[in-house]
Enzyme design. Structure first.
Site, PDB file in Angstrom:
ATOM      1  N   ASP A  61      43.398  36.498  78.891  1.00  0.00           N
ATOM      2  CA  ASP A  61      42.774  37.810  78.685  1.00  0.00           C
ATOM      3  C   ASP A  61      41.803  37.776  77.503  1.00  0.00           C
ATOM      4  O   ASP A  61      41.838  38.650  76.619  1.00  0.00           O
ATOM      5  CB  ASP A  61      43.842  38.877  78.436  1.00  0.00           C
ATOM      6  CG  ASP A  61      44.983  38.808  79.430  1.00  0.00           C
ATOM      7  OD1 ASP A  61      44.721  38.548  80.614  1.00  0.00           O
ATOM      8  OD2 ASP A  61      46.145  39.014  79.019  1.00  0.00           O
ATOM      9  N   GLU A  66      42.684  45.542  87.657  1.00  0.00           N
ATOM     10  CA  GLU A  66      43.017  45.547  86.228  1.00  0.00           C
ATOM     11  C   GLU A  66      41.912  44.865  85.427  1.00  0.00           C
ATOM     12  O   GLU A  66      40.914  44.394  85.973  1.00  0.00           O
ATOM     13  CB  GLU A  66      44.355  44.837  85.993  1.00  0.00           C
ATOM     14  CG  GLU A  66      44.328  43.340  86.304  1.00  0.00           C
ATOM     15  CD  GLU A  66      45.667  42.659  86.071  1.00  0.00           C
ATOM     16  OE1 GLU A  66      46.691  43.359  85.942  1.00  0.00           O
ATOM     17  OE2 GLU A  66      45.697  41.413  86.025  1.00  0.00           O
TER      18      GLU A  66
END
Length: 321
Positions: free
Chosen positions: A20, A201
């Site tokens: 991420d 997401e």
């Protein structure tokens, strides 16, 4: 050329075991990096005067998980942003500390640092970002268009029984408080968004030539993980779902030929010359042994990208060798 340097001059993996990933170039030209650590127990930050300098920059822990209660587990997907003269880190966390604590009660939280240098000064907790629906939520990001600042995030819509997370957008009253009614921008409904899990997401925004683009990631976190794209006119009402168009196909996917699997949860930055850089994580192999959540091999990678016909074109993940 080293055996991990791609044809565009950037070594990959760029930073290992940091999923991420996000790289922010501050207005003074300095770069900052953050990402999820495999232990899910802290938030880290690096700073450097150059993009490649982040690779070897000292990594500092700016916040650690609580022993009990909210913000006690699953510290995921931190992002750093500079808003109205202060630094903010958005992140997701679950609960911890007792037999009844729910580590899967994932919600979004905010830290603030009013110092000039985010690697120094004090980080204070601004609390949870409250949304009208109290449900699993994560991956908050912020961007401003035409003087309005927005928060975009992933959240479970209880009305969708077979879906994990949709993307929502709302205007911000301040960096830790949304205002008005959020709009659902996209839900996982296409075949490539629902492999393993039905997921939208990891949103991240970029504005270019009168258009706003939001990338997002879809499906489970193995080789099927990929990047989708939303687009809208910058002058449109961004809080009207009808203003947004979803690409019917993913725009960044696994490259078996190049040996890079499951690219996603991307961000954008620029190099020292202002050229656009895609930041993302991916693995260098297809099959994962054990629980993917325990696998640390989603490394941060970077590569240039461009625009064609006013639309970002990412190509395919470049090989390590």
């Amino acid at each position: 050329m080293s055996n991990h340097e791609n044809v565009n001059g950037h070594r990959n993996p760029f930073i290992e075991e940091r999923a991420d990933p996000q790289i922010l170039r501050h207005e003074d030209g300095r770069y900052y990096f953050t990402g999820t650590v495999p232990a899910y127990d802290r938030i880290i930050l690096r700073g450097a005067d150059t993009l490649d300098g982040l690779r070897e920059a000292e990594e500092r822990t700016i916040w650690t998980v609580h022993e009990a209660g909210p913000m006690g587990s699953h510290i995921w997907a931190p992002e750093i942003h500079f808003v109205d003269g202060a630094w903010y880190v958005y992140f997701a966390a679950g609960d911890a500390g007792s037999e009844t604590a729910d580590v899967w009660r994932i919600r979004m939280y905010v830290l603030e640092n009013r110092g000039a240098n985010p690697l120094e000064g004090e980080w204070t907790e601004k609390g949870q970002i409250t949304t009208p629906i109290d449900s699993f939520s994560l991956d908050a990001t912020t961007f401003a268009v035409n003087g309005k600042r927005y928060l975009c995030w992933a959240q479970h819509n209880p009305e969708l029984a077979d879906s994990n997370t949709s993307l929502f957008l709302a205007e911000l009253e301040n960096p830790w408080t949304i205002t008005g009614t959020p709009v659902e921008l996209t839900r996982p409904e296409l075949d490539w968004e629902t492999i393993g899990f039905a997921v939208n997401e990891g949103p991240y925004a970029i504005e270019r030539d009168g258009k706003v683009f939001v990338t997002y990631s879809a499906s489970a976190t193995g080789a099927e993980y990929c990047v989708g794209l939303l687009s809208a006119d910058a002058g449109a009402d961004l809080l009207d779902a009808a203003s947004w168009t979803k690409s019917p196909v993913p725009v960044f996917t696994t490259s078996e030929a190049n040996g890079i699997y499951g690219p996603g949860h991307n961000a954008f930055t620029v190099d020292e010359d202002g050229a656009d850089i895609l930041v993302f994580h991916a693995r260098s192999y297809e099959k994962i042994e054990g629980d993917p959540l325990d696998n640390p091999d989603r490394h941060c990678r970077i590569q240039p990208f461009g625009f064609e016909g006013g639309v970002p074109v990412f190509g395919e993940p470049l090989p390590e060798a």
